[in-house]
Design an enzyme around this catalytic site. Structure first.
Site, PDB file in Angstrom:
ATOM      1  N   LEU A   1     -37.192 -55.362   6.516  1.00  0.00           N
ATOM      2  CA  LEU A   1     -35.868 -56.029   6.699  1.00  0.00           C
ATOM      3  C   LEU A   1     -34.910 -54.938   6.670  1.00  0.00           C
ATOM      4  O   LEU A   1     -33.730 -55.059   7.358  1.00  0.00           O
ATOM      5  CB  LEU A   1     -35.505 -56.832   5.562  1.00  0.00           C
ATOM      6  CG  LEU A   1     -36.170 -58.273   5.411  1.00  0.00           C
ATOM      7  CD1 LEU A   1     -35.893 -59.081   4.107  1.00  0.00           C
ATOM      8  CD2 LEU A   1     -35.890 -59.072   6.686  1.00  0.00           C
ATOM      9  N   GLY A   2     -35.193 -53.901   6.212  1.00  0.00           N
ATOM     10  CA  GLY A   2     -33.843 -52.622   6.085  1.00  0.00           C
ATOM     11  C   GLY A   2     -34.475 -51.560   5.379  1.00  0.00           C
ATOM     12  O   GLY A   2     -35.374 -51.476   4.567  1.00  0.00           O
TER      13      GLY A   2
ATOM     14  N   GLY B   1     -32.965 -48.662   2.550  1.00  0.00           N
ATOM     15  CA  GLY B   1     -31.968 -48.390   1.925  1.00  0.00           C
ATOM     16  C   GLY B   1     -32.241 -46.979   1.301  1.00  0.00           C
ATOM     17  O   GLY B   1     -33.325 -46.579   1.141  1.00  0.00           O
TER      18      GLY B   1
ATOM     19  N   GLY C   1     -35.111 -47.211  -0.891  1.00  0.00           N
ATOM     20  CA  GLY C   1     -36.470 -47.554  -0.488  1.00  0.00           C
ATOM     21  C   GLY C   1     -36.377 -48.755   0.718  1.00  0.00           C
ATOM     22  O   GLY C   1     -35.286 -48.937   1.183  1.00  0.00           O
TER      23      GLY C   1
ATOM     24  N   VAL D   1     -37.092 -52.233   2.314  1.00  0.00           N
ATOM     25  CA  VAL D   1     -37.233 -53.796   1.970  1.00  0.00           C
ATOM     26  C   VAL D   1     -37.995 -54.661   3.059  1.00  0.00           C
ATOM     27  O   VAL D   1     -37.918 -54.411   4.325  1.00  0.00           O
ATOM     28  CB  VAL D   1     -35.573 -54.468   2.014  1.00  0.00           C
ATOM     29  CG1 VAL D   1     -35.444 -55.880   1.184  1.00  0.00           C
ATOM     30  CG2 VAL D   1     -34.791 -53.543   1.374  1.00  0.00           C
TER      31      VAL D   1
ATOM     32  N   LYS E   1     -38.078 -55.368  -2.302  1.00  0.00           N
ATOM     33  CA  LYS E   1     -37.620 -53.856  -2.323  1.00  0.00           C
ATOM     34  C   LYS E   1     -38.834 -52.769  -3.116  1.00  0.00           C
ATOM     35  O   LYS E   1     -38.749 -53.210  -4.209  1.00  0.00           O
ATOM     36  CB  LYS E   1     -36.140 -53.768  -2.841  1.00  0.00           C
ATOM     37  CG  LYS E   1     -35.843 -52.152  -2.884  1.00  0.00           C
ATOM     38  CD  LYS E   1     -34.165 -52.202  -3.163  1.00  0.00           C
ATOM     39  CE  LYS E   1     -33.447 -51.826  -1.944  1.00  0.00           C
ATOM     40  NZ  LYS E   1     -32.324 -51.813  -1.809  1.00  0.00           N
TER      41      LYS E   1
ATOM     42  N   ASP F   1     -22.743 -47.077  -4.516  1.00  0.00           N
ATOM     43  CA  ASP F   1     -23.164 -47.086  -3.386  1.00  0.00           C
ATOM     44  C   ASP F   1     -22.609 -48.297  -2.446  1.00  0.00           C
ATOM     45  O   ASP F   1     -23.514 -48.960  -1.621  1.00  0.00           O
ATOM     46  CB  ASP F   1     -24.635 -46.833  -3.061  1.00  0.00           C
ATOM     47  CG  ASP F   1     -25.111 -46.407  -1.869  1.00  0.00           C
ATOM     48  OD1 ASP F   1     -24.249 -45.857  -1.104  1.00  0.00           O
ATOM     49  OD2 ASP F   1     -26.183 -46.408  -1.344  1.00  0.00           O
TER      50      ASP F   1
END
Ligand SMILES: *[C@@H]1O[C@H](CO)[C@@H](O)[C@H](O)[C@H]1NC(C)=O
Ligand SMILES: *[C@@H]1O[C@H](CO)[C@@H](O)[C@H](O)[C@H]1NC(C)=O
Ligand SMILES: *[C@@H]1O[C@H](CO)[C@@H](O)[C@H](O)[C@H]1NC(C)=O
Ligand SMILES: *[C@@H]1O[C@H](CO)[C@@H](O)[C@H](O)[C@H]1NC(C)=O
Ligand SMILES: *[C@@H]1O[C@H](CO)[C@@H](O)[C@H](O)[C@H]1NC(C)=O
Ligand SMILES: *[C@@H]1O[C@H](CO)[C@@H](O)[C@H](O)[C@H]1NC(C)=O
Ligand SMILES: *[C@@H]1O[C@H](CO)[C@@H](O)[C@H](O)[C@H]1NC(C)=O
Length: 804
Positions: A520-521, A523, A526, A528, A546, A640
């Site tokens: 999914l992405g 970051g 880590g 996801v 995650k 963040d």
């Protein structure tokens, strides 16, 4: 020399003045000699010069009113006007014409207003000493009289017949048609009532003369007469009079008399000496009704003041309107208008915060809104009355009278504060820190459930006693189960929260993510992955897993603590943590899956989100951060904040993710220095210095993010030219130069909402101040965005330039 000339001139003018007056038309007005609307147009005067007919300049200097007024008294009170709804522009003219009568036309020769009559040819007109302007034909038969078409005032010798009407003006200085009327009805009663504008629907009368006899029509009124001595009365058909003026009044020989329906709905009869020492003014001798705040009490309409307003009677028996605490005036130009709550009064859940924490009950002595009851508790104590309203999300105010407690709903009408009012009002006002102006729609089902209960109760109140008894019994049983169910559900949830955090085995997560297949992405902590849990095979739940990397082995305990802290957060603008995995090397967090992806892809994608959506998202992020900073214990600093860490739920509401993963800062630890975290472009300048990290770092990042949301572009875009490359610098320049159009890339929707746009940009610039003491707290930023706290123009955070 310089001063002698004006002196001489004014002396000369003084000599000239009587001649000018003589030159003016007095009494007899001839055909074809117009008056032009201009600053010093001469009016037509009555022979005694008591009254004048002509143009009066309105507040807007280039608009004029064709009117009749007292010529001899300083305040030149207007008693009649022709074109209240259509003010005449400068250069308009009024003229007496043979075929068309009295005509008011604009400079383009279009008719603004004219006097109407059936037949006849005009010969001349007279401004009568009574204040009546009369147009005659050749045989001195009156064709038209201003007395037959009254506006808001009656004068001595004027008569109102059945169906006659006076209409108030909008404001003291606005002559448009207002909402109050004085009428003589067919049945013989003279009444005061308000109407709905613009439909003209008539609301309940607030004064009735009582000159109607249903048993004997010869006792009923048929005229309202203002006689030449200054007495105002209703004449019945049998010639018996009903006086509106007091028994003895000063003689009209040396006093002016008038009866006016004021713009605030009070009908007043007043007098003014003709020969006066320059000090006196109108003295009111009688008002109808005696107390408009109390007498106006219709089921429809707002009352003497607007909705949610409170009427108090001042010393001259005229109403003053005011908004209660927590409410503010809807139209700042209309002091007599409606008030709006400064907070959302509704049944949206406020999480687990109790109403006592959110609302204050403001006590207002001798205050009531008599038409807004929806429930009556009787007998009821003061404490029970307060508690009942506080805990009822539909209750906006409760009035305690004797042992009865009347609960009331919005919009409140006929509000009054008066010694005559028997009762104390307790108005529910949201505490400022819980004021949300634009809450997102959520939990509509809660609202519906409460609505059903109310409906059931109202149906009950209408039924027969026996049926009611049975129904009440059934209802009690039903309510018991309803609430019992709800309570147990609630308890289950609460327990669930404590132990809800599910521990997942690594194998299990590997399985539900199909071997960590769908990414999914990525970051800062880590990668996801998307997964599907088959709790209910028919309805699998999507999750986001995650995989944390770089977690230090010997910090097991810290990991658990952090996870449990995250698990305790509950806010509609935060992503919910469902579980975790802690097995050997593997650390994973399991979150709810949000369908609409990250704010980054939403903002910087091909389809530009609407301005409205963007502002809602910005507010959501501010609220989420406010919760993390000020309502969580221990306090959570995100460290963040950036568009990649904001997710969007089904309703495109913002949800902050990845919070609590940076070093968790307890309040007493928040002054420690930490290694630089966060993402380039969003980190506050103090990260580069040896100062403690505080919640202000999030405020800084929020400021950058806010600018990105406003402009729909990334904070740094080198390829679009040096001038615009750094968004923060460019936004400052644009704000300073007043060039917001370019800043939002000529986004029409945003520019149409310019006030809010400017507010948002200013808040953003405040947030990115290099001097962190100048940066607002997130709470203040939130209140400024919502428009509750005023925003001043921010200084430029220029020193930042030197870094970039
Ligand atoms: C006004 O003028 C008309 C015509 O010029 C004349 O017949 C009439 O008597 C005059 N009336 C008065 C009051 O002067
Ligand atoms: C004004 O009106 C009164 C009553 O109608 C009348 O007697 C009087 O003559 C009028 N005055 C003029 C100047 O027309
Ligand atoms: C008077 O009030 C009406 C209604 O509020 C408004 O439309 C109008 O513009 C006002 N007129 C002036 C001259 O201000
Ligand atoms: C209401 O009354 C005014 C004045 O009599 C009239 O001009 C207006 O057209 C009426 N409005 C409606 C909707 O009938
Ligand atoms: C109506 O009242 C008048 C006096 O006000 C009286 O003379 C007359 O007889 C009454 N008529 C009836 C029908 O009662
Ligand atoms: C009332 O007075 C008018 C004129 O003043 C008169 O013509 C009428 O006959 C009177 N009516 C009665 C019932 O006395
Ligand atoms: C005007 O009124 C003030 C206060 O009401 C009073 O003191 C003063 O004497 C008055 N002046 C005249 C000329 O009557």
């Amino acid at each position: 020399m310089a001063s002698v000339v004006p002196l001489f001139l004014s002396f000369y003018l003084l000599l000239l003045l009587p001649c000018l007056v003589v030159a003016q038309t007095t009494g007899n007005v001839s055909l074809g000699i117009p008056i032009i609307a201009s600053d010093n147009a001469e009016p037509w005067l009555s022979p005694s010069t008591d009254f004048a007919f002509g143009f009066r300049q309105l507040e807007k200097k280039d608009l004029f009113l064709l009117a009749i007024w007292y010529y001899q008294i300083p305040d030149r009170t207007i008693v009649w006007y022709a074109n209240g709804d259509k003010p005449a522009p400068r250069g308009s003219k009024v003229e007496l014409t043979a075929e068309r009568g009295l005509v008011l036309s604009n400079p383009q020769d279009e008719v603004i207003w004219r006097s109407n009559w059936a037949t006849g040819e005009v010969a001349y007109a007279v401004m009568n000493d009574t204040g009546n302007f009369v147009v005659f034909d050749r045989n001195s038969r009156p064709l038209w009289e201003s007395f037959k078409y009254p506006t808001d005032t009656m004068l001595p010798t004027q008569i109102m017949e059945i169906d006659g009407l006076l209409t108030s003006r909008q404001k003291e200085n606005n002559f448009s048609r207002g909402r109050f009327q004085f009428r003589l009805l067919q049945d013989g009663n003279a009444v005061l009532n308000s109407i709905n504008l613009p439909s003209n629907y008539t609301y309940d009368a607030y004064y009735i003369s009582g000159t109607y006899d249903p048993g004997n029509s010869s006792n009923s009124g048929y005229q309202v007469i203002f006689d030449e001595d200054g007495y105002l009365y209703v004449r019945r058909r049998n010639n018996v009079t009903f006086f509106l003026t007091p028994e003895d009044i000063v003689p009209s020989r040396d006093h002016y008399h008038r009866a006016t329906l004021n713009f605030d709905g009070v009908f007043s009869i007043s007098q003014h000496p003709k020969n006066f020492d320059g000090n006196q003014s109108w003295a009111v001798i009688r008002t109808f009704p005696d107390n408009i705040c109390i007498r106006m009490n219709g089921a429809m309409g707002s009352g003497a003041c607007g909705f949610n307003s409170i009427c108090t009677l001042n010393n001259n028996k005229r109403p003053t309107c005011g908004c209660p605490t927590g409410y503010s005036i809807l139209d700042p130009d209309d002091n007599y208008g409606s008030c709006k709550p400064d907070f959302q009064q509704g049944c949206e859940a406020d999480g687990q915060i109790s109403p006592e924490d959110i609302y204050n009950l403001e006590e207002l002595p001798s205050t009531d809104w008599p038409q807004n009851d929806y429930e009556l508790l009787k007998p009821c104590s003061l404490e029970d009355c307060r508690t009942s309203c506080l805990n009822d999300c539909l209750c906006v105010v409760a009035v305690l009278r004797g042992d009865g407690c009347w609960k009331k709903k919005l919009p409140l009408s006929n509000g009054r504060q008066d010694r005559e009012v028997n009762g104390r009002a307790f108005l529910k006002v949201r505490k400022p820190e819980f004021t949300h102006q634009n809450p997102q729609p959520s939990f509509p089902s809660t609202k519906r459930e409460q609505g059903t209960v109310i409906t059931v109760v109202s149906v009950l109140l209408g039924g027969s006693v026996f049926v009611n008894l049975i129904l009440v019994g059934l209802l009690c049983v039903g309510l018991y189960f309803f609430y019992h169910n709800k309570l147990t559900k609630f308890h289950r949830n609460e327990n669930a929260i404590q132990s809800s955090l599910r521990h997942f085995a690594f194998m299990e997560l590997e399985e539900v993510t199909n071997g960590f297949k769908e990414e999914l992405g990525r970051g800062s902590f880590g990668i996801v992955y998307k997964g599907l849990i088959q709790n209910d095979p028919a309805d699998p739940t999507a999750i986001a897993v995650k995989k944390l990397d770089g977690v230090v082995q010997d910090r097991d305990k810290e990991f658990k603590t952090e996870v449990s802290v995250i698990a305790q957060t509950h806010h509609r603008n935060l992503v919910k943590l469902l579980g975790y995995c802690h097995e050997g090397q593997n650390r994973m967090l399991v979150y709810e899956y949000l369908s609409n992806g990250t704010l980054a892809s939403f903002l910087f994608g091909d389809l530009k989100p609407s301005w409205n959506q963007r502002t809602q998202i910005a507010l959501g992020i501010a609220r989420g951060l406010f919760y993390l900073h000020e309502e969580c214990s221990p306090q959570i600093i995100h460290c963040d904040i950036k568009p990649q860490n904001i997710l969007l739920d089904d309703y495109y509401d913002a949800r902050i993710s990845d919070f609590g993963l940076a070093k968790l800062l307890r309040i007493d630890q928040s002054h420690t220095n930490t290694a630089i975290r966060g993402t380039k472009g969003y980190v506050a300048p103090e990260w580069f210095k040896t100062v403690p990290v505080t919640t202000k770092v999030d405020v800084y990042s929020f400021g950058v993010l806010l600018l990105e949301i406003i402009c729909c572009r990334r904070s740094v875009e080198m390829e679009i030219g040096l001038e615009k490359a750094i968004l923060t610098d460019w936004a400052c320049d644009c704000l300073r130069e007043g060039n917001l159009d370019a800043l939002v890339d000529y986004d029409v929707e945003a520019l149409n909402d310019r006030k809010k746009l400017e507010r948002f940009v200013m808040v953003a610039i405040w947030c990115i101040q290099e001097d962190l003491s100048l940066r607002p707290t997130i709470k203040k930023a939130m209140l400024m965005l919502e428009g509750i706290v005023q925003v001043s123009a921010p200084p430029c955070p220029c020193p930042f330039n030197s870094i970039s």
